[in-house]
Design an enzyme around this catalytic site. Structure first.
Site, short mmCIF file in Angstrom:
data_model
loop_
_atom_site.label_atom_id
_atom_site.label_comp_id
_atom_site.label_asym_id
_atom_site.label_seq_id
_atom_site.Cartn_x
_atom_site.Cartn_y
_atom_site.Cartn_z
N GLU A 2 38.17 15.17 8.00
CA GLU A 2 39.15 14.87 9.03
C GLU A 2 39.25 16.03 10.02
O GLU A 2 38.75 17.13 9.73
CB GLU A 2 40.51 14.60 8.35
CG GLU A 2 40.50 13.46 7.34
CD GLU A 2 40.43 12.07 7.98
OE1 GLU A 2 40.19 11.96 9.19
OE2 GLU A 2 40.60 11.08 7.23
N HIS A 38 36.08 11.65 12.70
CA HIS A 38 35.68 12.14 11.38
C HIS A 38 34.27 11.68 11.01
O HIS A 38 33.79 10.65 11.47
CB HIS A 38 36.71 11.80 10.29
CG HIS A 38 36.75 10.39 9.82
ND1 HIS A 38 37.91 9.78 9.39
CD2 HIS A 38 35.78 9.44 9.67
CE1 HIS A 38 37.64 8.55 8.99
NE2 HIS A 38 36.35 8.32 9.16
N ASN A 78 39.04 9.06 14.85
CA ASN A 78 39.47 10.43 15.17
C ASN A 78 38.30 11.40 15.14
O ASN A 78 38.49 12.61 15.10
CB ASN A 78 40.56 10.88 14.18
CG ASN A 78 40.08 10.84 12.73
OD1 ASN A 78 38.90 10.57 12.47
ND2 ASN A 78 40.97 11.12 11.80
N ASP A 104 30.64 9.95 0.42
CA ASP A 104 32.03 10.05 -0.01
C ASP A 104 32.44 8.89 -0.91
O ASP A 104 31.70 7.92 -1.07
CB ASP A 104 32.96 10.15 1.21
CG ASP A 104 32.64 9.14 2.30
OD1 ASP A 104 31.87 8.20 2.02
OD2 ASP A 104 33.15 9.28 3.41
#
Ligand code: F6R
Length: 237
Positions: free
Chosen positions: A137, A132, A130, A67
């Site tokens: 997400e 990810h 979280n 990313d």
């Protein structure tokens, strides 16, 4: 999924390097999937140390990063392009043309990266608080491809430490979960007690609200954590 709980970050990084070494020794032309963030820095330091001491050469590998921020220039010191060069590539012998980092801010840019991508022999991953992976997400479909994402407040908050004087970028371009799952082998590293809940949630069963739980369906995943990140793993694992 194989889980190793190491005593600390140093031990975790050395263990992760053993897996990297096995992959590149067996196949010097390996395709390596790489991540940014603090989790793999120790592994990257081990790779550089070994390489400089006459160990592995990476001249024939190909790399694909997961990313990049979409709304940040490539030469910004906090871009993932800059991070990867400083933390890894400047210390190894990978030809620049064998290095791929996504860039751009449109779905067309994402499609182009998807076409370039080759399934990794070894995919390195960290995990967000979280759950990810990459910048996928919670709620991202498990068969997703490279796409543009708007980062959640939690992720932007976590990244704020790198942008003390300016706004944290809002958008990123990321490989999808479907791309990640195409790897032959996946190595996820996590350290620190603040990652313990994410690791425990990942192990509870496949759930789109926990992107890393997609890894449960993959036949060859190695998870290496330190005692902090492993502190909520149930006994049976
Ligand atoms: C980075 C990436 C992210 C990080 C995750 C954990 O390329 O894909 O998913 O792996 O945000 O970040 P750290 O390791 O900084 O805690």
């Amino acid at each position: 999924m194989k889980i190793f709980i190491e005593k600390d970050y140093d031990a975790l990084s050395k263990k992760a390097f053993e897996i990297m070494k096995e992959t590149v020794s067996k196949n010097p032309q390996a395709v390596l999937g790489l991540a940014t963030g603090s989790s793999p820095i120790g592994l990257y330091q081990e790779m550089i140390r070994d390489h400089k001491n006459g160990g592995l050469s990476y001249k024939d590998v190909t790399t694909f990063n997961l990313d990049e921020y979409a709304d940040l220039p490539k030469d910004h010191p906090e871009s993932y392009y800059s991070f990867m060069h400083t933390q890894l590539f400047d210390g190894l012998d990978i030809p620049e043309e064998s290095i791929h980092i996504p860039e751009g801010e449109t779905e067309e840019d994402a499609r182009r990266y998807d076409e370039l991508l080759k399934p990794a022999d070894l995919q390195i991953l960290g995990i967000g608080h979280n759950g990810h992976i990459g910048f996928n997400e919670p709620g991202t479909p498990f068969d997703s491809h490279t796409h543009i994402v708007e980062l959640t407040e939690r992720t932007r908050e976590a990244n704020k430490r790198f942008f003390p004087d300016e706004e944290v970028p809002r958008f990123a371009i990321t490989q999808g979960i479907g791309n990640i799952l195409k790897a032959d082998r996946i190595l996820l590293v996590a350290s620190g007690v603040d990652k313990a809940q994410a690791i425990a949630d990942m192990l509870k069963g496949e759930n789109p609200e926990v992107p890393a739980s997609a890894l449960l369906s993959h036949p060859d995943v190695i998870v290496i954590v330190d005692e902090g990140a492993g502190s909520l793993i149930p006994e049976k694992n």
